[in-house]
Design a protein around this motif. Sequence first.
Motif, short mmCIF file in Angstrom:
data_model
loop_
_atom_site.label_atom_id
_atom_site.label_comp_id
_atom_site.label_asym_id
_atom_site.label_seq_id
_atom_site.Cartn_x
_atom_site.Cartn_y
_atom_site.Cartn_z
N ASP A 115 0.82 -1.21 0.00
CA ASP A 115 0.00 0.00 0.00
C ASP A 115 0.86 1.27 0.00
O ASP A 115 0.41 2.32 -0.46
CB ASP A 115 -0.93 0.00 1.21
N GLU A 116 2.07 1.17 0.52
CA GLU A 116 2.97 2.34 0.55
C GLU A 116 3.62 2.59 -0.80
O GLU A 116 4.03 3.72 -1.09
CB GLU A 116 4.06 2.15 1.61
N GLY A 117 3.76 1.57 -1.60
CA GLY A 117 4.42 1.72 -2.89
C GLY A 117 3.57 1.18 -4.02
O GLY A 117 2.37 1.44 -4.10
N GLU A 118 4.23 0.40 -4.89
CA GLU A 118 3.54 -0.17 -6.03
C GLU A 118 3.37 -1.67 -5.83
O GLU A 118 3.79 -2.24 -4.82
CB GLU A 118 4.33 0.12 -7.31
N SER A 119 2.76 -2.30 -6.81
CA SER A 119 2.61 -3.75 -6.75
C SER A 119 3.98 -4.42 -6.76
O SER A 119 4.95 -3.89 -7.33
CB SER A 119 1.79 -4.24 -7.96
N PHE A 120 4.06 -5.58 -6.14
CA PHE A 120 5.31 -6.35 -6.15
C PHE A 120 5.54 -6.90 -7.55
O PHE A 120 4.62 -7.45 -8.17
CB PHE A 120 5.24 -7.50 -5.14
#
Length: 477
Positions: free
Chosen positions: A151-156
């Motif tokens: 949620d803090e960044g992008e998809s793995f």
Amino acid sequence: DLLRRAMGKKKVEEMAKQRASFVAGCAETHDIPEAQANRIFDLLEKFAGYGFNKSHAAAYAVVAYQTAWLKAHHPVEFLSAMCTNDMGDTSKLSVLIGEAKAMGIDVLPPDINESRVNFAPARGGEVIRYGLAAIKGVGEAAVEAMLEARDEGESFTSLNDLCHRVDLRAVNRKVLEALIKAGACDGFGHTRASLVAQIERTLSRASSDAADKARGQETLFGMLDADQPEADDIPAALRNMAEWPNAEKLAHEKELLGFYVSGHPLEPFLGLIDSYATHSVSQLAELPGRTIVRVAGLVSEVRRGISRKTDKPYCIATVEDLQAEFGVLCVNENYQKFNELLEVNQPLMFVGEVNNTEDVPKIFPQDIFPIEDAPKRFTKQVHLRFKVEGMPKDTLEGVRELAEAHHGSVPLYLCLRQPDGTSVFVEADERYNVAPGSEFQAAANDRFGPDTYYVKVDTDLPEPQRRFHKNVNRDSQ
């Protein structure tokens, strides 16, 4: 208090015993005539059958109405909540997932980039996505750590990206292995076998990088590798491993999720089951007792023990198909004959007697064998069907070659369909008898077109046998 307990336990025999005492007590204590006392007791007896007080019944009615309304108007959300509530009980979960499918709602496997902690609506509320916390071996702490990073960044984007962005104190090797085997990391573009093989190397590198970062250090090699493609850090031998055999892949899904996601071990056998089984598993519960059936399924559970009564071994197996399940009990001679066949994940066919005295149907077997053996046991004739109109000239030569390549003991017939809809059957010489089965079927259909191959099956079943004492199962457990 004996009467109250008899009513609470719904014991009919005990209630009957209490009638005389009740009638006598009414006469002695309150001078109530015998006829009136019996009428009063009849009311108590009727209530004891199944009685609710009104407030209790009203409360249940409100809850029933509310849940019915939610299921009708918000089925995805309702079933997501139900699955979450029962995600620790795989048998209930399977029922709910079956209900979702019956309503046209897809239940998608877990996905590291779309799943939440619990079952939840996904893709605009049209489908249900399996919750990550419902995967065995993946605790809520690990899931929260992954969701926080996501949620803090992008998809793995890869296993390496996942390991570098999450708290490795919560997301350890065991968690990663469970995620991969359950299919949650399929979006990374590698086979599950390859991803599992990469875990140790990827975790080691991520742990080292995290330690350096915590000390405010960056290694020379780290700076040099920063601009290198991530895949270069994983040897080609680990990146390009072949996938596990389908049976192993599905077994992992069953173990970790409670059901199969990417397929079912019985799917390769569905054609044989449809041709050679006399009943489906779901039909067993509707059959009269002692009906003889030929039915197929996958062994999902096996329990073995020693009977306390006879001091002899027994085996109890649970067998399932894609919709339902039944039990199999083997004792005495049947134990000696069939025990070695009854292993988990084995696709088997059963000939035996149905018993429906319990919630789940049970079969007392007369014969058990691998499903792939059914054609040679029960095929009376093999037919190859052709349309006469437009039939190639080399068809008969092709049939001869096919029969010689699959020589056996079952008569071969040519079914020649005429333009007017009638059919002419031609029996081949016994020199061209064939061995029925999946290989011959595939070869015939590949060469002459779909639905060329057809079998005439022997559906005769044996008579019920005299069985052991009916209480052996209860005593053996």
